[in-house]
Design a protein around this motif. Structure first.
Motif, PDB file in Angstrom:
ATOM      1  N   PRO A   1     -58.818 -70.087 -55.361  1.00  0.00           N
ATOM      2  CA  PRO A   1     -58.106 -69.093 -54.558  1.00  0.00           C
ATOM      3  C   PRO A   1     -58.998 -68.328 -53.574  1.00  0.00           C
ATOM      4  O   PRO A   1     -60.215 -68.212 -53.774  1.00  0.00           O
ATOM      5  CB  PRO A   1     -57.511 -68.137 -55.596  1.00  0.00           C
ATOM      6  CG  PRO A   1     -58.345 -68.320 -56.808  1.00  0.00           C
ATOM      7  CD  PRO A   1     -58.874 -69.724 -56.775  1.00  0.00           C
ATOM      8  N   LEU A   2     -58.371 -67.824 -52.544  1.00  0.00           N
ATOM      9  CA  LEU A   2     -59.046 -67.029 -51.519  1.00  0.00           C
ATOM     10  C   LEU A   2     -59.765 -65.827 -52.127  1.00  0.00           C
ATOM     11  O   LEU A   2     -60.784 -65.374 -51.613  1.00  0.00           O
ATOM     12  CB  LEU A   2     -58.032 -66.567 -50.468  1.00  0.00           C
ATOM     13  CG  LEU A   2     -58.528 -65.649 -49.366  1.00  0.00           C
ATOM     14  CD1 LEU A   2     -59.632 -66.310 -48.560  1.00  0.00           C
ATOM     15  CD2 LEU A   2     -57.390 -65.251 -48.443  1.00  0.00           C
ATOM     16  N   THR A   3     -59.285 -65.340 -53.244  1.00  0.00           N
ATOM     17  CA  THR A   3     -59.886 -64.167 -53.883  1.00  0.00           C
ATOM     18  C   THR A   3     -61.247 -64.463 -54.500  1.00  0.00           C
ATOM     19  O   THR A   3     -61.940 -63.548 -54.924  1.00  0.00           O
ATOM     20  CB  THR A   3     -58.953 -63.606 -54.974  1.00  0.00           C
ATOM     21  OG1 THR A   3     -58.660 -64.654 -55.902  1.00  0.00           O
ATOM     22  CG2 THR A   3     -57.668 -63.072 -54.366  1.00  0.00           C
ATOM     23  N   ARG A   4     -61.656 -65.742 -54.543  1.00  0.00           N
ATOM     24  CA  ARG A   4     -62.957 -66.131 -55.098  1.00  0.00           C
ATOM     25  C   ARG A   4     -63.759 -66.954 -54.092  1.00  0.00           C
ATOM     26  O   ARG A   4     -64.149 -68.085 -54.369  1.00  0.00           O
ATOM     27  CB  ARG A   4     -62.757 -66.938 -56.375  1.00  0.00           C
ATOM     28  CG  ARG A   4     -62.222 -66.143 -57.521  1.00  0.00           C
ATOM     29  CD  ARG A   4     -62.197 -66.898 -58.840  1.00  0.00           C
ATOM     30  NE  ARG A   4     -62.700 -68.261 -58.808  1.00  0.00           N
ATOM     31  CZ  ARG A   4     -62.147 -69.255 -59.471  1.00  0.00           C
ATOM     32  NH1 ARG A   4     -61.079 -69.068 -60.199  1.00  0.00           N
ATOM     33  NH2 ARG A   4     -62.666 -70.466 -59.409  1.00  0.00           N
ATOM     34  N   PRO A   5     -64.063 -66.402 -52.908  1.00  0.00           N
ATOM     35  CA  PRO A   5     -64.813 -67.193 -51.928  1.00  0.00           C
ATOM     36  C   PRO A   5     -66.243 -67.461 -52.407  1.00  0.00           C
ATOM     37  O   PRO A   5     -66.846 -66.647 -53.081  1.00  0.00           O
ATOM     38  CB  PRO A   5     -64.810 -66.322 -50.674  1.00  0.00           C
ATOM     39  CG  PRO A   5     -64.654 -64.933 -51.186  1.00  0.00           C
ATOM     40  CD  PRO A   5     -63.801 -65.044 -52.426  1.00  0.00           C
TER      41      PRO A   5
ATOM     42  N   THR B   1     -70.110 -67.691 -52.042  1.00  0.00           N
ATOM     43  CA  THR B   1     -71.044 -66.875 -51.256  1.00  0.00           C
ATOM     44  C   THR B   1     -72.423 -67.515 -51.108  1.00  0.00           C
ATOM     45  O   THR B   1     -73.319 -66.910 -50.530  1.00  0.00           O
ATOM     46  CB  THR B   1     -71.223 -65.486 -51.909  1.00  0.00           C
ATOM     47  OG1 THR B   1     -71.729 -65.667 -53.230  1.00  0.00           O
ATOM     48  CG2 THR B   1     -69.906 -64.727 -51.946  1.00  0.00           C
TER      49      THR B   1
ATOM     50  N   TRP C   1     -62.784 -71.583 -50.495  1.00  0.00           N
ATOM     51  CA  TRP C   1     -63.064 -70.705 -49.355  1.00  0.00           C
ATOM     52  C   TRP C   1     -64.543 -70.364 -49.351  1.00  0.00           C
ATOM     53  O   TRP C   1     -65.129 -70.147 -50.406  1.00  0.00           O
ATOM     54  CB  TRP C   1     -62.219 -69.439 -49.449  1.00  0.00           C
ATOM     55  CG  TRP C   1     -60.759 -69.749 -49.390  1.00  0.00           C
ATOM     56  CD1 TRP C   1     -59.957 -70.112 -50.439  1.00  0.00           C
ATOM     57  CD2 TRP C   1     -59.940 -69.773 -48.235  1.00  0.00           C
ATOM     58  NE1 TRP C   1     -58.680 -70.352 -49.984  1.00  0.00           N
ATOM     59  CE2 TRP C   1     -58.645 -70.146 -48.636  1.00  0.00           C
ATOM     60  CE3 TRP C   1     -60.173 -69.510 -46.887  1.00  0.00           C
ATOM     61  CZ2 TRP C   1     -57.587 -70.265 -47.752  1.00  0.00           C
ATOM     62  CZ3 TRP C   1     -59.108 -69.615 -45.990  1.00  0.00           C
ATOM     63  CH2 TRP C   1     -57.843 -69.996 -46.425  1.00  0.00           C
TER      64      TRP C   1
ATOM     65  N   GLU D   1     -63.525 -63.106 -42.119  1.00  0.00           N
ATOM     66  CA  GLU D   1     -62.749 -63.636 -43.240  1.00  0.00           C
ATOM     67  C   GLU D   1     -63.336 -64.958 -43.730  1.00  0.00           C
ATOM     68  O   GLU D   1     -63.905 -65.717 -42.958  1.00  0.00           O
ATOM     69  CB  GLU D   1     -61.299 -63.841 -42.807  1.00  0.00           C
ATOM     70  CG  GLU D   1     -60.593 -62.551 -42.479  1.00  0.00           C
ATOM     71  CD  GLU D   1     -59.175 -62.770 -41.981  1.00  0.00           C
ATOM     72  OE1 GLU D   1     -58.739 -63.941 -41.886  1.00  0.00           O
ATOM     73  OE2 GLU D   1     -58.506 -61.786 -41.688  1.00  0.00           O
TER      74      GLU D   1
ATOM     75  N   ALA E   1     -67.369 -67.740 -47.953  1.00  0.00           N
ATOM     76  CA  ALA E   1     -67.578 -66.419 -47.362  1.00  0.00           C
ATOM     77  C   ALA E   1     -68.636 -66.512 -46.248  1.00  0.00           C
ATOM     78  O   ALA E   1     -69.630 -67.213 -46.384  1.00  0.00           O
ATOM     79  CB  ALA E   1     -68.044 -65.433 -48.426  1.00  0.00           C
TER      80      ALA E   1
END
Length: 108
Positions: free
Chosen positions: A13-17, A19, A98, A70, A100
């Protein structure tokens, strides 16, 4: 050589990009992010192409893609062979995720 991770569709999910990817401009209007897939842990790369540069940096519709801070969508394209990968899928483990952008932004 094959990974212990079998091929399977997995959407992070987008909430866990992620890094940990390294970002760089690789010339000719290309920006590349390379790092470890969050599912199979193999090295994978995501490339954005056709970014036009001016003296102030990238210009055109793709400039906004990197100016907003984003996370950017990617999927695993590792060269590792994963068990059960469909014949029509040339690479990767099936994960989408995703990435970051660096906290300091991109210096393109």
């Amino acid at each position: 050589m094959s990974s212990a991770a079998p091929y399977r569709r997995q959407d992070v999910p987008l909430t866990r990009p992620v890094t940990t990817f390294l970002w760089q401009s690789v010339g000719d209007g290309r920006v590349e992010a390379a790092g470890e897939c969050p599912e199979c842990r193999c090295v994978t790369t995501r490339v954005w192409e056709d970014i036009q540069y001016l003296t102030k940096g990238p210009s055109g519709p793709d400039k906004q893609a990197f100016d907003n801070g984003e996370p950017k969508f990617a999927q695993c394209h590792c060269p590792t062979w994963h068990v059960n990968r469909p014949a029509e899928v040339p690479d990767g483990c099936g994960a989408t995720f995703w990435i970051a952008l660096p906290p300091q932004g991109l210096s393109l």
